[in-house]
Design a protein around this motif. Structure first.
Motif, PDB file in Angstrom:
ATOM      1  N   SER A  77     -14.001   5.796  -6.784  1.00 16.23           N
ATOM      2  CA  SER A  77     -13.200   4.371  -6.538  1.00 16.23           C
ATOM      3  C   SER A  77     -14.055   3.254  -6.837  1.00 16.23           C
ATOM      4  O   SER A  77     -13.404   2.256  -7.638  1.00 16.23           O
ATOM      5  CB  SER A  77     -12.590   4.523  -5.273  1.00 16.23           C
ATOM      6  OG  SER A  77     -11.665   5.347  -4.809  1.00 16.23           O
TER       7      SER A  77
ATOM      8  N   LYS B  63      -3.984   8.750  -2.685  1.00 16.73           N
ATOM      9  CA  LYS B  63      -2.564   8.577  -2.778  1.00 16.73           C
ATOM     10  C   LYS B  63      -1.815   9.034  -4.005  1.00 16.73           C
ATOM     11  O   LYS B  63      -0.554   9.181  -3.897  1.00 16.73           O
ATOM     12  CB  LYS B  63      -1.854   7.439  -2.001  1.00 16.73           C
ATOM     13  CG  LYS B  63      -1.882   6.374  -2.943  1.00 16.73           C
ATOM     14  CD  LYS B  63      -1.518   5.141  -2.128  1.00 16.73           C
ATOM     15  CE  LYS B  63      -1.482   3.829  -3.158  1.00 16.73           C
ATOM     16  NZ  LYS B  63      -1.113   2.488  -2.033  1.00 16.73           N
TER      17      LYS B  63
ATOM     18  N   GLY C 156      -8.785   0.900  -2.835  1.00 22.07           N
ATOM     19  CA  GLY C 156      -8.896   1.275  -1.234  1.00 22.07           C
ATOM     20  C   GLY C 156      -8.871   2.758  -1.237  1.00 22.07           C
ATOM     21  O   GLY C 156      -9.203   3.669  -2.034  1.00 22.07           O
ATOM     22  N   GLY C 157      -8.583   3.370   0.027  1.00 23.09           N
ATOM     23  CA  GLY C 157      -8.941   4.952   0.199  1.00 23.09           C
ATOM     24  C   GLY C 157      -8.464   5.303   1.502  1.00 23.09           C
ATOM     25  O   GLY C 157      -8.006   4.515   2.135  1.00 23.09           O
TER      26      GLY C 157
ATOM     27  N   ASN D   2      -2.296  -2.201  -3.342  1.00 18.20           N
ATOM     28  CA  ASN D   2      -3.785  -1.370  -2.985  1.00 18.20           C
ATOM     29  C   ASN D   2      -3.533  -0.176  -3.895  1.00 18.20           C
ATOM     30  O   ASN D   2      -2.683   0.745  -3.498  1.00 18.20           O
ATOM     31  CB  ASN D   2      -3.738  -1.113  -1.348  1.00 18.20           C
ATOM     32  CG  ASN D   2      -4.879  -0.487  -1.171  1.00 18.20           C
ATOM     33  OD1 ASN D   2      -5.946  -0.153  -1.810  1.00 18.20           O
ATOM     34  ND2 ASN D   2      -5.363  -0.549   0.076  1.00 18.20           N
TER      35      ASN D   2
ATOM     36  N   ASP E 120       0.863  -1.144  -0.014  1.00 19.55           N
ATOM     37  CA  ASP E 120       0.000  -0.020  -0.081  1.00 19.55           C
ATOM     38  C   ASP E 120       0.876   1.168   0.149  1.00 19.55           C
ATOM     39  O   ASP E 120       1.202   1.811  -1.069  1.00 19.55           O
ATOM     40  CB  ASP E 120      -0.939  -0.250   1.155  1.00 19.55           C
ATOM     41  CG  ASP E 120      -1.877   1.197   1.325  1.00 19.55           C
ATOM     42  OD1 ASP E 120      -1.807   2.135   0.432  1.00 19.55           O
ATOM     43  OD2 ASP E 120      -2.744   1.443   2.412  1.00 19.55           O
TER      44      ASP E 120
ATOM     45  N   SER F 210      -3.735   6.381 -10.985  1.00 24.02           N
ATOM     46  CA  SER F 210      -4.170   4.939 -10.635  1.00 24.02           C
ATOM     47  C   SER F 210      -4.436   4.226 -11.835  1.00 24.02           C
ATOM     48  O   SER F 210      -4.316   2.936 -11.797  1.00 24.02           O
ATOM     49  CB  SER F 210      -5.594   5.270  -9.803  1.00 24.02           C
ATOM     50  OG  SER F 210      -5.453   5.845  -8.473  1.00 24.02           O
TER      51      SER F 210
ATOM     52  N   LYS G 196      -5.125   3.603  -4.372  1.00 26.50           N
ATOM     53  CA  LYS G 196      -5.926   4.330  -3.691  1.00 26.50           C
ATOM     54  C   LYS G 196      -5.761   5.601  -4.661  1.00 26.50           C
ATOM     55  O   LYS G 196      -4.632   6.191  -4.701  1.00 26.50           O
ATOM     56  CB  LYS G 196      -5.481   4.789  -2.227  1.00 26.50           C
ATOM     57  CG  LYS G 196      -5.464   3.683  -1.432  1.00 26.50           C
ATOM     58  CD  LYS G 196      -5.198   4.082   0.037  1.00 26.50           C
ATOM     59  CE  LYS G 196      -5.299   2.868   1.037  1.00 26.50           C
ATOM     60  NZ  LYS G 196      -4.759   3.059   2.349  1.00 26.50           N
TER      61      LYS G 196
END
Length: 358
Positions: free
Chosen positions: A307, A272, A295-296, A267, A245, A278, A269
């Motif tokens: 998402s 991020k 995720g988040g 992961n 992550d 992404s 997100k």
């Protein structure tokens, strides 16, 4: 003027009280101090975006995020929204240390563009599907908290539990997982250390679970983000999938993880790295045969709906960690994804991400 030219951009604080502190190994949030972005096109279409800075994870703050978005406002006004990839590349250069700000801007931009064309974002992202099966988090705490949280999650109809570990010793975390397994013996269990363990501690945690007969389906970010060698060592020696992550914040990071064979999965997100980054991370991970989680940070239904569109539209995700709206006591939104038990659906969204201000 083309109808998809950006004509207005506003930003304001979005303070969201939580039902309980969202505690992880590196810190806790009692209130989600997020940011609301509104972007308007020449035809009057408005898109909404959310930035969710989590200081304990990225060092970002609400004040920093507000200032970052304001700093690019004049440059964005007058730009063509259809040029969303070049605009994203420029935002990455202009705001390299403000990923949540970039995410909020990109979300609002893509939402406005998709609403203009009357297309839901899950179609825009690829059209692979409209449903996901989510987990729910047991935040960091003691054994009693873990037990009560597990019971509450099961009562919601959610049977995959993601347990935050690393704030306590490996032995204490094993005790928490044992307690959860006793409460929910049929539940699928993930553990997420948020980089809170050393390699020996991560091994002690896994060994303790094995001795206790507690099955673990996924171990996320066991060691600090910069310890790629330790992550690779654990991945090579573990029968349990290891998910990166904090070590996977960009496409460049994912490429490094692939080269070093340092993780089983990643992961993704948007908060991020931004929405467009992404997409690049997804392509690399898929090509390498890695597992994928969406995720988040501590986000409302606004960011989490985006998402959900991303993951369902792209397809290929093995895990969906989109539960933080369940921790938010009050918010100003309606629409977006619908949830029943562990199933999240965006099938009813007709344009954009589907979230509106109530």
């Amino acid at each position: 003027m083309n109808p998809t030219v950006i004509t207005a951009l506003t930003v304001e604080p979005l303070d969201l009280p939580l039902t309980e502190p969202f505690a992880i190994a590196t810190g806790a949030q009692h209130v989600a101090h997020n940011v609301l972005v509104r972007l308007t096109l020449a035809d009057g279409t408005t898109g909404l975006g959310e930035a969710a800075p989590f200081t304990a994870v990225s060092g970002e703050t609400q004040a920093r995020t507000l200032a970052a978005i304001q700093s690019v406002r004049e440059r964005l006004i007058g730009q063509e929204a259809r040029s969303w990839r070049p605009l994203s590349a420029w935002l990455t250069e202009a705001l390299p240390g403000e990923p949540s700000a970039r995410c909020g801007l990109e979300t609002a931009l893509l939402d406005a563009l998709a609403r203009h064309h009357r297309v839901p974002l899950w179609v825009f992202f690829g059209g692979a599907g409209t449903e996901l099966d989510i987990d729910m988090t047991v935040t960091a705490g003691d054994r009693a908290h873990a037990e009560s949280s597990a019971r509450a999650i099961l009562a919601r109809g959610i049977t995959t539990l993601k347990v935050k570990v690393g704030a306590l010793s490996p032995e204490q975390d094993v005790e928490r997982l044992v307690a959860i397994h006793q409460v929910a013996p049929q539940a699928r269990l993930f553990a997420d250390a948020n980089g809170g363990y050393t390699v020996p501690q991560a091994r002690a945690f896994l060994s303790g679970l094995e001795r206790a007969g507690v099955p673990l389906s996924l171990f996320e970010q066991p060691v600090p983000a910069e310890d790629l060698a330790g992550l690779a060592e654990l991945t090579r020696g573990s029968r349990i999938p290891i998910c990166a992550d904090e070590s996977a914040r960009s496409a460049e990071d994912v490429l490094r993880l692939i080269r070093e064979r340092a993780a089983t999965g990643i992961n993704i997100k948007t908060m991020k790295c931004g929405v467009v980054e992404s997409l690049m991370m997804w392509h690399l991970a898929r090509a390498a045969g890695m597992e994928l989680m969406i995720g988040g940070m501590v986000e409302s239904a606004l960011a989490m709906s985006c998402s959900a569109h991303l993951a369902a539209g792209l397809g290929g995700f093995h895990y969906a960690d989109l539960d933080t709206p369940l921790f938010i006591a009050k918010h100003p939104f309606r629409g977006g994804y619908r949830q029943q038990g562990s199933r999240v659906s965006i099938a009813d969204v007709t344009s954009g991400h589907g979230v509106e201000l109530a």
